[in-house]
Write an enzyme that holds these catalytic residues in place. Structure first.
Site: not given
Ligand code: MEV
Length: 438
Positions: A84, A280, A296, A393
């Protein structure tokens, strides 16, 4: 798409050929291109193939570095693997911001992990409880050979208890194992111990004279470690005088920023819709380091979100304190990670990441990951309450759009200048390219 049998037995090229034959011309060509992504070193490629099953090729992700992380007085350049845009930039900006304000203070609160033997047993509760207490040391002695190595490294079994769960499911009990696994993630260690403990426990019950014939059978449902590790916990914080935070863009004073930031975090404490996005953002940073170091990320994600719901409603993992003139921002998160075993030494780039971090212990790695999560969260919320997230962004996203549209370097440079004061959109970039290409 047809069904197939014996797919796993085919060679890699046979698998690619079979798959391509199931597809239309263009799609088939994409599959036939897969060998272009094979590693040039056959030994390395063989290792990648063996990590998983039915492997056809590799799926590349960018490996970046977020420098300038000052954590407990030590500087780190942190490897991050993430697709991202803006995440590595945000972590780096957060690191730089706090480098000039004392850095990150992190501490590991505990490192214990849990495994469970789920079983059913028919008989009076008191009888199995008394039996367990009496034979617990025999159970532990029986698995001693499996724990010797871990004990040499300072770990091993911390506790073994019997939980009566018969009020939830008929005849249902758990043997709960708490273990210290040092620098290993410990899944294999815990799962092997559980299976052996279950085998011995079954045998001890079966051969004990106090049990009636109906009480002799322990029905083991399953033996598995728990990925919920609220006792494998790390806390990290940054703090500075409020006046050192600013001034901010948009004319916000340091105090106005601190208060707006604090309200944004409080919203994530009371509103699950916002909390999920807020967390998130934290996991953007954490996962990128988890993946870079061969840990993991599914286990980390599952556990972090369960922990975020520990008091019955899902909420922010980070919190803000505004006490007097001091701004404090902190994160507490469970992170069961390893720096030995598993992919950490098998994946060449996981190995490289750990080398870049100067071979940290698992506790040190927990502190690094949590710091990156906090830096990421700080930068995201800072952007949200000041410029808005799209400005930064879109700058990076602009490059992705140009690449998707096969723009050359000169077009990209002209485009960057053109879009510096405009809203970026796919159609806008496409029209811009049409315009300059005449
Ligand atoms: C995007 O990947 C993450 C953010 O949405 C996090 C947040 O809203 O805090 C920017």
């Amino acid at each position: 798409m047809k069904t197939v049998s014996g797919f796993s037995k085919m060679t890699k090229l046979e698998k690619i050929k079979w798959l391509s034959e199931q597809l239309g011309k263009n799609e088939s060509q994409l599959v036939l291109n897969m060998p272009n992504f094979w590693h040039p070193d056959q030994e390395v490629q063989k290792r990648f193939d063996e990590f998983s099953e039915n492997t056809l090729t590799n799926y590349d992700l960018p490996f970046g570095i977020a420098p300038n992380f000052l954590i407990n007085g030590k500087i780190y350049s942190v490897p991050m693997v993430i697709e991202e845009s803006s995440v590595v930039a945000a972590a780096s900006l957060g690191a730089k911001f706090w480098l000039e304000r004392g850095g990150f203070k992190a501490k590991v609160l505990s490192t214990k992990k849990v495994g469970q033997i789920h079983f059913q047993w028919q008989g009076p509760h008191e009888k199995i409880k008394a039996f367990f207490e009496e034979r617990k040391s025999d159970l532990l002695n029986a698995v001693a050979p499996l724990t010797t190595n871990m004990e040499k490294r300072g770990g091993g079994i911390v506790d073994l208890s019997l939980l009566d769960m018969t009020n939830k499911i008929e005849n249902y009990y758990q043997l709960k194992l708490v273990a210290e696994t040092c620098d290993a993630m410990g899944a294999n260690f815990i799962n092997s111990l559980l299976e052996e403990l279950a085998r011995v426990f079954k045998h001890l019950v079966f051969s004990d004279g106090r049990f009636e014939s109906t009480e002799k059978e322990v029905h083991v449902i399953m033996c598995i470690l728990s990925n919920y590790t609220p006792e494998c916990l790390v806390e990290v914080s940054v703090e500075c005088p409020i006046e050192d935070l600013g001034p901010m863009v948009n004319g916000l004073s340091a105090r106005e920023f601190a208060e707006k930031f604090s309200t944004a975090v409080r919203i994530a404490e009371i509103d699950p819709n916002r909390a999920v996005t807020h967390n998130k953002g934290i996991m953007n940073g954490v996962d990128a380091v988890v993946i870079a170091t061969g840990n993991d990320f599914r286990a980390i994600e599952a556990c972090a979100h369960a922990y975020a719901s520990r008091d019955g409603s899902y909420r922010s993992l980070s919190s803000v304190g505004l006490e007097g003139d001091v701004f404090k921002f902190s994160l507490t998160i469970p992170l069961a990670v390893g720096t030995v075993g598993g992919l950490t030494s098998l994946h060449p780039l996981a190995k490289t990441s750990l080398a870049v971090l100067n071979h940290p212990s698992s506790s040190e790695l927990m502190q690094i990951m949590a710091s990156v999560g906090l830096a990421q969260n700080f930068s995201a919320v800072k952007s949200l309450v000041t410029t808005g997230i799209q400005k930064g962004h879109m700058k990076l996203h602009l490059l992705n759009i140009f690449n998707q549209l096969d723009a050359c370097q000169e077009e990209i440079e002209r485009g960057k200048a053109y879009f510096s004061d405009k809203v970026v959109s796919y159609n806008g970039v496409r029209d811009f390219l049409k315009m300059i290409r005449g």
